[in-house]
Design a protein around this motif. Sequence first.
Motif, PDB file in Angstrom:
ATOM      1  N   VAL A  42       0.718  -1.208  -0.032  1.00  0.00           N
ATOM      2  CA  VAL A  42       0.014   0.127  -0.070  1.00  0.00           C
ATOM      3  C   VAL A  42       0.949   1.361  -0.001  1.00  0.00           C
ATOM      4  O   VAL A  42       0.601   2.212  -0.688  1.00  0.00           O
ATOM      5  CB  VAL A  42      -0.962   0.036   1.225  1.00  0.00           C
ATOM      6  N   PHE A  43       1.881   1.252   0.805  1.00  0.00           N
ATOM      7  CA  PHE A  43       2.709   2.533   0.853  1.00  0.00           C
ATOM      8  C   PHE A  43       3.288   2.414  -0.741  1.00  0.00           C
ATOM      9  O   PHE A  43       3.400   3.772  -1.037  1.00  0.00           O
ATOM     10  CB  PHE A  43       4.085   2.102   1.660  1.00  0.00           C
ATOM     11  N   TYR A  47       2.784   6.021  -2.872  1.00  0.00           N
ATOM     12  CA  TYR A  47       3.860   6.675  -3.338  1.00  0.00           C
ATOM     13  C   TYR A  47       4.011   6.687  -4.973  1.00  0.00           C
ATOM     14  O   TYR A  47       4.426   7.640  -5.565  1.00  0.00           O
ATOM     15  CB  TYR A  47       5.319   6.221  -2.711  1.00  0.00           C
ATOM     16  N   LEU A  48       3.747   5.405  -5.512  1.00  0.00           N
ATOM     17  CA  LEU A  48       3.823   5.700  -6.955  1.00  0.00           C
ATOM     18  C   LEU A  48       2.727   6.417  -7.641  1.00  0.00           C
ATOM     19  O   LEU A  48       2.983   7.206  -8.682  1.00  0.00           O
ATOM     20  CB  LEU A  48       3.510   4.179  -7.464  1.00  0.00           C
ATOM     21  N   ALA A 112      -4.222   6.830   8.311  1.00  0.00           N
ATOM     22  CA  ALA A 112      -3.901   7.863   7.374  1.00  0.00           C
ATOM     23  C   ALA A 112      -3.302   7.421   5.904  1.00  0.00           C
ATOM     24  O   ALA A 112      -3.422   8.286   4.950  1.00  0.00           O
ATOM     25  CB  ALA A 112      -2.554   8.550   8.221  1.00  0.00           C
ATOM     26  N   LEU A 113      -2.517   6.180   5.958  1.00  0.00           N
ATOM     27  CA  LEU A 113      -1.912   5.547   4.631  1.00  0.00           C
ATOM     28  C   LEU A 113      -3.325   5.319   3.815  1.00  0.00           C
ATOM     29  O   LEU A 113      -3.245   5.850   2.577  1.00  0.00           O
ATOM     30  CB  LEU A 113      -1.216   4.317   5.067  1.00  0.00           C
ATOM     31  N   PHE A 114      -4.309   4.808   4.261  1.00  0.00           N
ATOM     32  CA  PHE A 114      -5.373   4.574   3.370  1.00  0.00           C
ATOM     33  C   PHE A 114      -6.131   5.849   2.780  1.00  0.00           C
ATOM     34  O   PHE A 114      -6.597   5.816   2.027  1.00  0.00           O
ATOM     35  CB  PHE A 114      -6.238   3.432   3.939  1.00  0.00           C
ATOM     36  N   GLU A 115      -6.255   6.728   3.773  1.00  0.00           N
ATOM     37  CA  GLU A 115      -6.982   7.991   3.484  1.00  0.00           C
ATOM     38  C   GLU A 115      -6.210   8.690   2.499  1.00  0.00           C
ATOM     39  O   GLU A 115      -6.626   9.369   1.668  1.00  0.00           O
ATOM     40  CB  GLU A 115      -7.235   8.773   4.621  1.00  0.00           C
TER      41      GLU A 115
END
Length: 175
Positions: A42-43, A47-48, A112-115
């Motif tokens: 997911v990270f 980022y991509l 935060a990552l998923f949002e």
Amino acid sequence: MKACDSCSGRAEIGKNHKKVPILQRSIGLFLVYLPILTLPFVFLSAYLTYYHLRMIGGENIKTLADFLPERSSHRYNLKNQITMDGSFKFSLAQSKLYWILNCTWYCPVSVALFEWHAYLVKIVENWWCPFTHEKKEGYSNAKIDQSFWHIYPEDVAKLDPEDRDNPIWNDAADK
């Protein structure tokens, strides 16, 4: 009929939790941590997507840091972290470190990552596909100045007025 057509919009967990057998709850606890295995992907995907947007000219795009809560906003630290009393001596719920790791790292970083990833994907959608559908109003937290279809006058003329004048992907519609 959808499963949620009859619900109030609030998920119900607390009123059912104690009714669920302990083995089932234990398996459920294990399952909440399995997604940790997906976090690197997911990270990478987020980022991509972020760099895709930057490489095609995107500016003022929020970063992951914009979605993370400030550490100072957390109510508890290792000194004052509350724990749960329990009869099972080795229960993680009795460990301050367990709650600190969950409540200050795993949960807020995951959310935060998923949002952030959802925000980025909405920007991509608004850029490449500024065509209205029933869920598109939910993309308003990812507004852009112009869509790909708005940068060429000959293509603007082809758009349906609702797509051409939508303020989510056309800042001229605000004026």
